[in-house]
Write a protein that holds these residues in place. Sequence first.
Motif, short mmCIF file in Angstrom:
data_model
loop_
_atom_site.label_atom_id
_atom_site.label_comp_id
_atom_site.label_asym_id
_atom_site.label_seq_id
_atom_site.Cartn_x
_atom_site.Cartn_y
_atom_site.Cartn_z
N ILE A 46 -4.50 1.32 3.11
CA ILE A 46 -4.82 2.63 2.64
C ILE A 46 -4.73 3.30 2.98
O ILE A 46 -5.31 3.62 3.58
CB ILE A 46 -4.92 2.50 1.03
CG1 ILE A 46 -6.29 2.26 0.31
CG2 ILE A 46 -4.52 0.87 -0.03
CD1 ILE A 46 -7.35 2.52 -0.48
N TYR A 47 -3.94 4.58 2.72
CA TYR A 47 -3.93 5.95 2.79
C TYR A 47 -5.04 5.77 2.52
O TYR A 47 -5.78 5.87 2.00
CB TYR A 47 -3.06 6.12 1.96
CG TYR A 47 -2.63 7.72 3.16
CD1 TYR A 47 -2.37 7.68 5.17
CD2 TYR A 47 -1.64 8.47 2.61
CE1 TYR A 47 -1.99 8.95 5.41
CE2 TYR A 47 -0.69 9.48 3.61
CZ TYR A 47 -1.01 9.76 4.57
OH TYR A 47 -0.35 10.89 5.46
N ALA A 93 -8.31 -1.87 5.37
CA ALA A 93 -8.75 -0.98 5.83
C ALA A 93 -8.38 -0.07 5.63
O ALA A 93 -6.96 0.04 4.62
CB ALA A 93 -7.66 -1.87 7.16
N THR A 94 -8.20 1.00 5.54
CA THR A 94 -7.83 2.45 5.19
C THR A 94 -6.75 2.86 6.93
O THR A 94 -7.16 1.79 7.81
CB THR A 94 -8.29 3.53 5.23
OG1 THR A 94 -9.03 3.45 5.92
CG2 THR A 94 -9.34 3.29 3.77
N GLY A 96 -0.45 1.84 0.31
CA GLY A 96 -0.51 2.19 -0.68
C GLY A 96 -1.15 3.89 0.27
O GLY A 96 -1.92 4.07 0.65
N PRO A 97 -1.18 4.83 -0.96
CA PRO A 97 -0.11 5.20 -2.61
C PRO A 97 1.21 5.43 -1.77
O PRO A 97 2.71 5.89 -2.64
CB PRO A 97 -0.38 6.16 -2.71
CG PRO A 97 -1.88 6.98 -2.48
CD PRO A 97 -1.59 5.96 -1.22
N ASP A 98 1.74 5.89 -0.27
CA ASP A 98 3.02 6.87 0.41
C ASP A 98 3.27 6.11 0.50
O ASP A 98 3.90 5.37 1.43
CB ASP A 98 2.88 8.01 1.08
CG ASP A 98 3.85 8.68 1.14
OD1 ASP A 98 5.03 8.58 2.19
OD2 ASP A 98 3.70 9.90 0.05
N PRO A 133 5.26 -1.70 -1.14
CA PRO A 133 4.90 -0.33 -1.40
C PRO A 133 4.10 -0.26 -2.50
O PRO A 133 4.17 -1.30 -3.33
CB PRO A 133 5.85 0.90 -0.83
CG PRO A 133 7.27 -0.09 -0.65
CD PRO A 133 6.81 -1.67 -0.53
N ILE A 134 2.95 0.30 -2.78
CA ILE A 134 1.98 0.57 -3.53
C ILE A 134 1.85 1.75 -4.08
O ILE A 134 0.85 2.20 -2.99
CB ILE A 134 1.27 -0.71 -4.34
CG1 ILE A 134 -0.26 -0.36 -3.11
CG2 ILE A 134 1.55 -2.24 -4.36
CD1 ILE A 134 -1.29 -1.76 -3.20
N PRO A 135 1.81 2.22 -4.96
CA PRO A 135 2.62 1.59 -6.96
C PRO A 135 3.67 2.10 -6.14
O PRO A 135 4.57 2.55 -5.15
CB PRO A 135 2.39 2.94 -7.76
CG PRO A 135 1.49 4.63 -6.61
CD PRO A 135 1.40 3.93 -5.88
#
Length: 323
Positions: A125-126, A139-140, A161-163, A180-182
């Motif tokens: 995730i971002y 991981a980010t 996600g989220p972008d 991709p989420i969401p």
Amino acid sequence: MNKFDNENGQEKINEKKQIIKNIINLKKEKNAIILAHNYQPREIQEIADFIGDSLELCIIAEKTDADIIVFCGVDFMAETAKILNPAKKVLLPEIMDTECPMAHQLPPEIIIEAKKENPDAKVVIYVNTLASAKALADATCTSANADKVVNLFDEKTILFGPDNNLAYFVEKRSDKTIIPIPKGGHCYVHKMYTLEDVKKVKAEYPNSELLIHPESSPEVQDVADHIMSTGGMVKHVLNSPVDTFIIGTECDMISRLNIELEKVGKSKKLVPLRADAICNPMKHITLEKIETCLINEKYEVNLDEEIIKKAKVAIDKMLSLNK
């Protein structure tokens, strides 16, 4: 302009100078540093100890020996600084209206549900997410290293996600299946950009380079000369022989670029792809609020210890790329 206007203008200048002087003294007295994101107004960038994108500020936050970190940005950024420095006091000068809309598009329950549906997938995730979401990630990443982080894993399926536009960017640069989420996750600023915007500004500046942030729509990414993070834009503009750039990210990125160009005695034409590409939550921090923040040592960021512990694992995975 009459005499009253001149006097009033000078009074405001003197007040601003005094506030800046107070901030400098308070920083020294309290062993504090000010971190400012590239999208902060120029006057905030000018008094910061460090300016940068999300990745650059993460690295600085982890290494600082300051007792107090004043974060001039939005909520998730200050949370990230706290995760990396749980024993330090992290302050956000303003808590009203400094929420990043995109970060709030990915609450923990969406990640939990997606993991149930894709049990063999890794979760990347971002960094533009809240701490509670980071705690559920493997991981980010940031826009500067998203493709590299995804490729750290052997698994072929990645929940990302989220972008959604950054997910598109990553999938084109990896052999992974990116989910991709969401659905529909986006940054409202970068979503503004259209092909019509590009055609219009390119027609006016035909010899320019178009620099686009990967949070922008796929069709805009596909016509860019370069797709890059804000940190990447700084390096490119400083080192490129090109004289004119169209900047496809938040407008105050131009403030950061001008500051860096002035440091090295260069001058280049920097044109916003859209003059109204403004991240409103970034503009609620002022010099006055920074001064008050240092005086009263608020608003302090506090997070649950278990969330800090789990989220730090995900952030450390990202930061391992820089070690």
